[in-house]
Design a protein around this motif. Structure first.
Motif, PDB file in Angstrom:
ATOM      1  N   ASP A  13      -5.953  72.905 -64.085  1.00 47.51           N
ATOM      2  CA  ASP A  13      -6.682  74.176 -63.933  1.00 47.51           C
ATOM      3  C   ASP A  13      -5.898  75.130 -63.025  1.00 47.51           C
ATOM      4  OD1 ASP A  13      -8.843  73.246 -65.418  1.00 47.51           O
ATOM      5  OD2 ASP A  13      -9.814  72.377 -63.645  1.00 47.51           O
ATOM      6  N   ARG A  29      -3.488  77.208 -48.796  1.00 50.22           N
ATOM      7  CA  ARG A  29      -4.896  77.153 -48.373  1.00 50.22           C
ATOM      8  C   ARG A  29      -5.808  77.371 -49.587  1.00 50.22           C
ATOM      9  NH1 ARG A  29      -8.419  81.306 -47.123  1.00 50.22           N
ATOM     10  NH2 ARG A  29     -10.170  80.662 -45.827  1.00 50.22           N
ATOM     11  N   GLU A  30      -5.440  78.408 -50.346  1.00 50.05           N
ATOM     12  CA  GLU A  30      -6.226  78.759 -51.524  1.00 50.05           C
ATOM     13  C   GLU A  30      -6.225  77.599 -52.536  1.00 50.05           C
ATOM     14  OE1 GLU A  30      -4.714  82.457 -53.024  1.00 50.05           O
ATOM     15  OE2 GLU A  30      -5.516  82.035 -55.027  1.00 50.05           O
ATOM     16  N   LEU A  75     -16.622  80.239 -58.161  1.00 50.44           N
ATOM     17  CA  LEU A  75     -15.305  79.579 -58.197  1.00 50.44           C
ATOM     18  C   LEU A  75     -15.340  78.162 -58.821  1.00 50.44           C
ATOM     19  CD1 LEU A  75     -12.457  80.503 -57.307  1.00 50.44           C
ATOM     20  CD2 LEU A  75     -12.810  79.224 -55.195  1.00 50.44           C
ATOM     21  N   PRO A  76     -16.319  77.299 -58.447  1.00 47.36           N
ATOM     22  CA  PRO A  76     -16.330  75.961 -59.070  1.00 47.36           C
ATOM     23  C   PRO A  76     -16.663  76.026 -60.558  1.00 47.36           C
ATOM     24  CG  PRO A  76     -17.696  76.032 -57.088  1.00 47.36           C
ATOM     25  CD  PRO A  76     -17.364  77.446 -57.429  1.00 47.36           C
ATOM     26  N   GLU A 121      -6.779  63.638 -60.317  1.00 45.82           N
ATOM     27  CA  GLU A 121      -7.424  64.454 -61.351  1.00 45.82           C
ATOM     28  C   GLU A 121      -8.870  63.996 -61.571  1.00 45.82           C
ATOM     29  OE1 GLU A 121      -5.266  66.951 -61.303  1.00 45.82           O
ATOM     30  OE2 GLU A 121      -5.336  67.228 -63.467  1.00 45.82           O
ATOM     31  N   PRO A 148      -5.777  68.302 -51.457  1.00 44.61           N
ATOM     32  CA  PRO A 148      -6.684  69.251 -50.795  1.00 44.61           C
ATOM     33  C   PRO A 148      -6.950  68.900 -49.341  1.00 44.61           C
ATOM     34  CG  PRO A 148      -7.841  67.962 -52.468  1.00 44.61           C
ATOM     35  CD  PRO A 148      -6.382  67.708 -52.632  1.00 44.61           C
ATOM     36  N   PHE A 153     -19.269  71.372 -51.190  1.00 44.37           N
ATOM     37  CA  PHE A 153     -18.677  71.343 -49.844  1.00 44.37           C
ATOM     38  C   PHE A 153     -19.023  72.600 -49.058  1.00 44.37           C
ATOM     39  CE2 PHE A 153     -15.641  68.395 -51.825  1.00 44.37           C
ATOM     40  CZ  PHE A 153     -15.593  67.408 -50.851  1.00 44.37           C
ATOM     41  N   LEU A 193     -12.292  63.415 -51.211  1.00 38.31           N
ATOM     42  CA  LEU A 193     -11.160  64.296 -50.891  1.00 38.31           C
ATOM     43  C   LEU A 193      -9.954  63.459 -50.491  1.00 38.31           C
ATOM     44  CD1 LEU A 193     -12.601  67.286 -48.790  1.00 38.31           C
ATOM     45  CD2 LEU A 193     -11.486  67.408 -51.011  1.00 38.31           C
ATOM     46  N   ALA A 218     -10.961  65.177 -58.748  1.00 41.16           N
ATOM     47  CA  ALA A 218     -11.252  66.616 -58.844  1.00 41.16           C
ATOM     48  C   ALA A 218     -12.429  66.838 -59.806  1.00 41.16           C
ATOM     49  CB  ALA A 218     -10.016  67.365 -59.327  1.00 41.16           C
ATOM     50  N   ILE A 253     -12.086  82.602 -50.863  1.00 46.96           N
ATOM     51  CA  ILE A 253     -10.845  83.205 -51.391  1.00 46.96           C
ATOM     52  C   ILE A 253     -10.898  84.712 -51.077  1.00 46.96           C
ATOM     53  CG2 ILE A 253      -9.433  83.633 -53.464  1.00 46.96           C
ATOM     54  CD1 ILE A 253      -9.622  80.633 -52.921  1.00 46.96           C
ATOM     55  N   ARG A 258     -15.612  65.695 -58.164  1.00 47.41           N
ATOM     56  CA  ARG A 258     -16.109  66.677 -57.179  1.00 47.41           C
ATOM     57  C   ARG A 258     -16.743  67.862 -57.897  1.00 47.41           C
ATOM     58  NH1 ARG A 258     -11.086  65.457 -54.552  1.00 47.41           N
ATOM     59  NH2 ARG A 258     -10.128  67.323 -55.432  1.00 47.41           N
ATOM     60  N   ARG A 259     -16.125  68.274 -58.985  1.00 46.63           N
ATOM     61  CA  ARG A 259     -16.661  69.416 -59.732  1.00 46.63           C
ATOM     62  C   ARG A 259     -18.081  69.138 -60.211  1.00 46.63           C
ATOM     63  NH1 ARG A 259     -13.586  71.092 -65.128  1.00 46.63           N
ATOM     64  NH2 ARG A 259     -11.884  71.366 -63.665  1.00 46.63           N
ATOM     65  N   ILE A 297      -8.503  74.897 -51.418  1.00 43.96           N
ATOM     66  CA  ILE A 297      -9.917  75.228 -51.669  1.00 43.96           C
ATOM     67  C   ILE A 297     -10.261  74.978 -53.136  1.00 43.96           C
ATOM     68  CG2 ILE A 297     -11.642  77.085 -51.675  1.00 43.96           C
ATOM     69  CD1 ILE A 297      -9.930  78.404 -49.402  1.00 43.96           C
ATOM     70  N   LEU A 298      -9.385  75.459 -54.023  1.00 47.03           N
ATOM     71  CA  LEU A 298      -9.636  75.298 -55.461  1.00 47.03           C
ATOM     72  C   LEU A 298      -9.773  73.826 -55.824  1.00 47.03           C
ATOM     73  CD1 LEU A 298      -7.141  77.912 -57.000  1.00 47.03           C
ATOM     74  CD2 LEU A 298      -9.584  78.180 -56.620  1.00 47.03           C
ATOM     75  N   LYS A 299      -8.849  73.015 -55.278  1.00 41.92           N
ATOM     76  CA  LYS A 299      -8.897  71.589 -55.602  1.00 41.92           C
ATOM     77  C   LYS A 299     -10.149  70.943 -55.000  1.00 41.92           C
ATOM     78  CE  LYS A 299      -4.052  70.523 -56.422  1.00 41.92           C
ATOM     79  NZ  LYS A 299      -3.006  69.550 -56.141  1.00 41.92           N
ATOM     80  N   ALA A 300     -10.516  71.367 -53.791  1.00 39.78           N
ATOM     81  CA  ALA A 300     -11.691  70.790 -53.133  1.00 39.78           C
ATOM     82  C   ALA A 300     -12.962  71.072 -53.928  1.00 39.78           C
ATOM     83  CB  ALA A 300     -11.820  71.340 -51.721  1.00 39.78           C
ATOM     84  N   VAL A 301     -13.051  72.265 -54.534  1.00 40.65           N
ATOM     85  CA  VAL A 301     -14.275  72.583 -55.278  1.00 40.65           C
ATOM     86  C   VAL A 301     -14.221  72.109 -56.735  1.00 40.65           C
ATOM     87  CG1 VAL A 301     -14.846  74.556 -53.793  1.00 40.65           C
ATOM     88  CG2 VAL A 301     -13.603  74.960 -55.930  1.00 40.65           C
ATOM     89  N   GLY A 302     -13.192  71.318 -57.060  1.00 40.01           N
ATOM     90  CA  GLY A 302     -13.203  70.655 -58.365  1.00 40.01           C
ATOM     91  C   GLY A 302     -12.200  71.158 -59.391  1.00 40.01           C
ATOM     92  N   TRP A 303     -11.253  71.997 -58.970  1.00 39.35           N
ATOM     93  CA  TRP A 303     -10.214  72.406 -59.917  1.00 39.35           C
ATOM     94  C   TRP A 303      -9.190  71.278 -60.032  1.00 39.35           C
ATOM     95  CZ3 TRP A 303      -8.540  77.993 -60.969  1.00 39.35           C
ATOM     96  CH2 TRP A 303      -9.628  78.854 -60.898  1.00 39.35           C
ATOM     97  N   THR A 304      -8.839  70.935 -61.252  1.00 40.99           N
ATOM     98  CA  THR A 304      -7.804  69.911 -61.448  1.00 40.99           C
ATOM     99  C   THR A 304      -6.433  70.574 -61.313  1.00 40.99           C
ATOM    100  OG1 THR A 304      -7.744  70.325 -63.804  1.00 40.99           O
ATOM    101  CG2 THR A 304      -9.241  68.589 -63.058  1.00 40.99           C
ATOM    102  N   PRO A 340     -13.410  76.776 -64.019  1.00 42.23           N
ATOM    103  CA  PRO A 340     -12.755  75.889 -65.016  1.00 42.23           C
ATOM    104  C   PRO A 340     -13.724  75.363 -66.070  1.00 42.23           C
ATOM    105  CG  PRO A 340     -12.424  75.091 -62.750  1.00 42.23           C
ATOM    106  CD  PRO A 340     -13.526  76.090 -62.714  1.00 42.23           C
TER     107      PRO A 340
END
Lengths: 412, 222
Positions: A306, A292-293, B107-108, B76, A405, B88, B55, B79, B96, B82-83, A296-303, B111
């Motif tokens: 990352d 789940r975590e 969080l966004p 990639e 995600p 969202f 997504l 991602a 988290i 989206r960043r 979330i990370l991927k959805a908010v733009g973590w590759t 990175p």
């Protein structure tokens, strides 16, 4: 990689962290203790030679076949041990031609049989103070080592048993000697463990009808890696000779010590492989729990990279914690195992006492396991714990990169 | 792409095995527009939102976001996209649990190369905007549903997105709290000109938007 996030994850999920850290710690503790004990076995076996500074001992045994358990009926007075017959000057000349020998020392071992007992007498070469049985002078408990003819040093327990004190005189082969010192034989020095030590010339004069004889040669190699090769050369050059080294103890102990050196590698590798498997399985299990975590990370733009860096950071910290805990536990286990004593049997030709003597059992000496903890082992353990973490990170990364995600978030 | 459109989906379809969830849908969202996608549960609106936000990849069709075709982008690239451009807001907040309110908002930004102080400053600024100033150090477990959603809205804005996608943002909240959240979204749109695409199954909430698109059985109703 975000350090706050790493630390919070580790602190918040204490149970998960503990399982991972313990998994690594158990594997590393087993690796460390098994290797430390195995090294200790090897050290225990090499101790008798190490304590006299020699790599190889050369002797010539009596040719006749012998029932070592029975003393010949006519034996009285000074005589040569069956395993240590005189080495001729030709033998010595041939030995000197062999290359790779750094230093050489000689001694003359004698037995004196009397009514109701015997003495072992070692004539030591005072000109080579760092090689051979003369090394016992470092273990003087009282007095000094002989400096001139007519002086003797006694082994402390022998002296006590025979009620001889410092400055007393003792009769050997009908000659009187002044006791100028008492010494205590160090653990694992049975190769040099005589009752009486005399200057070589005095010992030689005890052997009737001969002069300048020796019956044991101690060799120190320039390169210890060449021991086997030089042993082969000596055996080839001098026929009927007995050549021994630490390996002779190893062969005699056979099973346990040989198994120990090979077994330790296998067992420690199996232990590590088991630990690695557990760590990887647990961490991948954690990954599923954390999907789940990750979603979330991927959805908010973590590759993927990352997320992987973040997971690697956590794994690295856990690996270091597990590695350090494992090293500490391994050290503790090894320390406790260091209280164990192991029997080290002396090969017949290196046993200074007659095989038929009542105390022939002294041929089996118990030595406290010399467990030590090398910086190299510690470094190897730490590297292995990090390798386990790296391996877990690799598999986690592979699994994680396949997580999309939307698939994760749709399940929520 | 028509002038002023920030988001455009053309002939979008999404199939899972033999089930076609989204059927040949085309829609566009202009910059600064607040569009709501309304329909019954299971009509395909969340899937459509996933396709439009990058997504998920469509089985057929094309998505253009901020003048960039994202249809053929890799995971990639999506991602990173989206960043940079997307925020969202989820129905179940998706915070988290180990991170505090401000860290969730930041969080966004984790990175992105910037100092932790800068991240914290930006997160606190947004949380204060959401009237969450006194709760910045609290963990999600210590927050109410409404507070969690405010943190989630702040997180959606952290990276200065071009468009915010909100999937049933009031779905897990009581009506009073839901109204408050809708007021925040409406204010973001009106005062800050934020472009928003919101999915909801409640026609009343949908009316808050500038334009309402109705969906039924994977298709947009004309």
């Amino acid at each position: 990689m975000n350090y706050i996030y790493i630390w919070k994850e580790i602190r918040h999920h204490r149970h998960r962290t503990l399982v991972n850290v313990l998994g690594i710690a158990v594997g590393i503790a087993l690796f460390v203790s098994i290797n430390a004990v195995s090294d200790a076995y090897q050290k225990a076996i090499s101790l008798p030679f190490k304590n006299i500074g020699a790599d190889i001992v050369v002797q010539r045994a009596e040719k006749r076949s012998l029932d070592a358990a029975q003393a010949p009926a006519s034996m009285r007075g000074i005589r040569l041990p069956f395993s240590n017959q005189i080495l001729s000057s030709q033998d010595m000349e041939k030995l000197k031609t062999i290359s790779g020998i750094d230093a050489m020392a000689t001694s003359l071992l004698l037995w004196e049989f009397e009514k109701g007992g015997f003495k072992t007498i070692m004539g030591v070469d005072l000109t080579a103070p760092s090689l051979g049985p003369i090394k016992v002078k470092d273990w003087l408990a009282q007095g000094r080592f002989p400096a001139k003819t007519g002086e003797a040093v006694l082994e402390k327990h022998f002296a006590k048993f025979h009620k001889v004190k410092l400055k007393d005189t003792i009769m050997i082969g009908g000659h009187s000697f002044n006791v100028v010192g008492l010494l205590e034989i160090k653990e694992g020095s049975q190769v040099a463990s005589a009752n009486i030590y005399l200057p070589l010339a005095d010992a030689q004069s005890l052997l009737a009808g001969t002069t300048g004889n020796i019956n044991t040669v101690y060799l120190h190699m320039k390169n210890p890696a060449q021991i086997d090769e030089i042993k082969r050369q000596i055996s080839k050059t001098l026929s009927g000779i007995t050549v021994t080294s630490s390996d002779s103890f190893l062969e005699l102990m056979g099973g346990m010590s040989q198994i120990s050196s090979q077994f330790s590698l296998v067992v420690s590798l199996v232990a590590l492989a088991g630990a690695f498997f557990l760590i990887i399985k647990t961490m991948i299990g954690n990954l599923v729990e954390r999907s789940r975590e990750i979603g979330i990370l991927k959805a908010v733009g973590w590759t993927n990279s990352d997320v992987q860096k973040q997971l690697m950071g956590e794994t690295f910290l856990q690996s270091v914690m597990g590695g350090v805990a494992g090293i500490a536990a391994g050290y503790l286990i090894s320390y406790l195992l260091g209280y164990l004593s192991i029997p080290v049997s002396t090969p017949w030709e290196l046993n200074l006492t007659p095989a038929f003597a009542k105390d022939a059992a002294t041929a089996v000496k118990t030595i406290r396991l010399p467990v030590s903890f090398s910086a190299g082992l510690m470094a190897a353990a730490l590297v292995l714990s990090l390798f386990a973490g790296g391996l877990a990170s690799y598999f986690m990364g592979r699994r994680m990169s396949k997580m999309k995600p939307v698939d994760i978030l749709r399940r929520l | 792409m028509n002038n002023g459109d920030i988001l455009m989906g053309v002939n979008l379809s999404k199939k899972y095995s033999n089930l076609e969830v989204v059927k040949d849908v085309s829609l566009n969202v202009k910059e600064g527009e607040f569009v709501s996608l309304v329909g019954k549960s299971g009509c395909g609106k969340t899937t459509l939102l996933s396709l439009l936000s990058g997504l998920e990849k469509p089985t057929k069709g094309q998505v253009t976001l901020n003048s960039k075709d994202i249809t053929g982008a890799t995971e990639e690239e999506l991602a990173l996209f989206r960043r940079e451009y997307v925020g969202f807001i989820f129905q179940s907040f998706n915070l988290i649990p180990t991170l505090s309110a401000w860290e969730n908002v930041a969080l966004p930004l984790f990175p992105i190369k910037m100092s932790n102080d800068q991240r914290r400053k930006r997160a606190i600024e947004l949380l204060e905007q959401m009237e969450m100033g006194p709760r910045i150090e609290h963990l999600p477990a210590a927050l109410s549903g409404g507070e969690k959603q405010r943190v989630a809205i702040a997180r959606a804005l952290a990276n200065h997105p071009k468009i915010v996608f909100a999937d049933e943002p009031t779905g897990n909240l009581d009506s009073a709290t839901g109204d408050a959240i809708m007021a925040i979204l409406s204010e973001l749109h009106k005062k800050q000109g934020m472009t928003m695409l919101m999915v909801t199954h409640e026609p009343e909430l949908a009316k808050t938007a500038d334009r309402v698109i109705r969906m039924q059985d994977g298709e947009v109703m004309k």
